[in-house]
Design an enzyme around this catalytic site. Structure first.
Site, mmCIF file in Angstrom:
data_model
loop_
_atom_site.group_PDB
_atom_site.id
_atom_site.type_symbol
_atom_site.label_atom_id
_atom_site.label_comp_id
_atom_site.label_asym_id
_atom_site.label_seq_id
_atom_site.Cartn_x
_atom_site.Cartn_y
_atom_site.Cartn_z
ATOM 1 C CG HIS A 233 -1.772 -1.211 1.347
ATOM 2 N ND1 HIS A 233 -2.898 -1.451 0.594
ATOM 3 C CD2 HIS A 233 -1.604 -2.308 2.145
ATOM 4 C CE1 HIS A 233 -3.407 -2.631 0.918
ATOM 5 N NE2 HIS A 233 -2.632 -3.174 1.860
ATOM 6 C CB SER A 357 15.823 17.327 -18.811
ATOM 7 O OG SER A 357 15.131 18.567 -18.873
#
Length: 525
Positions: A233, A357
């Site tokens: 979770h 990038s």
């Protein structure tokens, strides 16, 4: 060559069933003549200049097909990565397999005692048929497309071209009308599609799947002993090892690869509605079901005894469903690898000259796993449509499968592209052992599980509740956890000492051994 492009948008759009244009077919056109807009307006058809989109003037002139101008990325940007599929799933590939089926069928007729009009062929005739069946070239396929411009029927064009080539052999010249004997176009097409899939599976797809499984299994072995914090979770949970988590994926992927390989590829040779009507009208004493079964299985395919005009395509749905399951598991792997990179568990090996990038020089993006995930999505969407649509056909046959079947290679092409991306991403992974260890060392609360479990064994009252109160919402350190253990009454001293020696890094159960056993379990599949 233009005849070997993979995407149906870039190749001739004649229907796979070969039906006339008036029954839903598109007229064949030269690839270099295809305009940028697939359907031209009436003004253009009449020779008047078209208006450019969003303004005045003529539309751009058609341009030559190339990797730079292709509509689909499999024939454009990624063409070099899936070039191995061109020989199989292109228009040329379909023609090549149709020719093989036609030649083998004529050879089968020559072997039937009941068909006296086609005597057994001699070495020269069989050599010519074998050569055409196995060495049909792109140039030969261009000849078929030229004839198709007149016939407007792709399978009939193949028949005519073969007949012209058979004229070169005296034996074959005498039996020209037994070319395509008693066949509907779908007898030829269904076998061709199955042969295309078989070739692609064994030459491209299964080897690529094997490479993925092998590399993920390598990660399992390499990192078998590396303790790692689990995250159920998204929250800290009982530790595992990196290798064991990789072993899970290797085993899951291998199971689906096995199921892909085991899907039978079916074929039929039963005439216009599956009843051997034409066969029996000419030769009623021949067991045509037996002949059809022998012929289909001689091609390395499974025989389907119950068909209409088409082989129902159920096996294609089974095959693509299996490939889709492999792909879905690989998406799961890609996302986990991406997440481990995000956590800093893995660094990525840098490549000189590569830019992460356009504005942030420091970035090394996990683009390979992202590209893989994206292409797996496209692959599954395409194959999902084929798997849902192809088993459905109105009555004895409708044409909706025809154009769909021309996309057999698209989903597999994007799958192979994705496998290559995942492999490239795996090759760049470099474990940051210090980062993984630091995460574990800051998560002593995960030892609440074994401590309360041992307390249960020795009947210490409310063990779960006591650990819950001690750890939940609290900062737990090695010192505070050991202090808690030391203060528990009712646990034998030996058991207490074992708990005091326990650390998050050693609380991994048999995770390491599971990872080390991965090859054994893969071999047992």
């Amino acid at each position: 060559m233009q005849a070997t492009v993979l995407s149906p948008l870039q190749r001739v759009c004649a229907p796979a069933c070969g039906r006339p244009a008036g029954e839903g077919a598109l007229r064949p056109v030269q690839l270099q003549a295809v305009p940028q807009r697939a359907v031209r307006c009436k003004a253009v058809a009449a020779g008047q200049p078209a208006k450019a989109a969003g303004g005045n003037g003529a539309a751009p002139a058609p341009i030559e097909l190339s990797e730079l101008t292709a509509v689909g990325p499999l024939d454009g940007r990624y063409s070099s990565k899936v070039a191995g599929l061109r020989n199989t799933f292109s228009e040329y590939g379909l023609i090549r397999f149709r020719v093989l089926v036609e030649c083998r069928w004529l050879q089968k007729l020559s072997q039937l005692e009941g068909v006296s009009e086609v005597p057994a062929f001699g070495p020269a005739a069989n050599a010519l048929l074998d050569e055409l069946a196995t060495s049909f070239s792109v140039e030969d396929a261009q000849e078929v497309k030229k004839v198709e411009r007149t016939t407007n029927h792709d399978v009939k064009a193949i028949e005519y071209v073969l007949k012209s080539k058979f004229q070169a052999d005296p034996e074959l010249a005498k039996v020209l009308e037994f070319t395509h004997f008693a066949c509907t176009s779908e007898d030829i097409n269904n076998l061709s599609h199955a042969l295309m899939l078989r070739e692609a599976l064994h030459a491209e797809l299964l080897p690529a799947m094997d490479n993925v499984v092998d590399e993920v299994a390598r990660l399992a072995e390499e990192y078998a002993d590396v303790p790692m914090l689990s995250r159920t979770h998204g929250q800290t949970a009982s530790p595992t090892t990196m290798g064991k988590e990789m072993a899970i994926f290797a085993y899951r992927l291998a199971r689906q690869r096995k199921q892909v390989a085991e899907v039978p590829l079916f074929g039929k040779m039963a005439g216009a509605v599956g009843n051997y009507n034409a066969h029996m009208s000419a030769y009623p004493d021949i067991d045509w079901e037996r002949v059809a079964q022998e012929f289909v299985t001689s091609l390395g395919l499974a025989w389907n005894p119950y068909v209409t005009q088409i082989e129902p395509h159920d096996y294609i749905a089974e095959l693509f469903d299996a490939v889709m399951r492999f792909n879905s598991i690989l998406i799961d792997f890609d996302r986990d690898a991406w997440s481990y990179i995000s956590l800093g568990y893995f660094k990525q090996r840098t490549i000189a000259g590569e830019v992460g990038s356009s504005t942030m020089p420091h970035k090394v993006n996990p683009i390979d796993f992202e590209n893989s995930e994206g292409n797996l999505g496209i692959a599954n969407a395409t194959m999902g449509h084929l798997a849902a649509k192809l088993p459905i056909s109105r009555w004895q046959r409708d044409l909706t499968d025809s154009t769909v079947l021309r996309n057999l290679g698209v989903g597999l092409g994007h799958s192979i592209l994705a496998y290559q991306s995942s492999l490239r991403g795996i090759s760049k992974l470099q474990l940051d052992a210090a980062r993984v260890a630091a995460d574990l060392d800051s998560s002593w609360e995960v030892l609440a599980e074994p401590i309360q479990t041992v307390m249960r064994r020795y009947a210490v009252p409310e063990p779960y509740e006591k650990l819950k109160a001690f750890t939940r919402g609290q900062a737990v350190t090695q010192a505070s956890m050991q202090e808690f253990v030391g203060g528990v009454d009712g646990i034998p001293e030996g058991a207490k000492q074992e708990l005091l020696q326990l650390t998050p890094a050693t609380y991994i159960g048999n995770a390491a051994q599971q990872a080390k056993n991965i090859r054994k379990h893969l071999a047992a599949l």
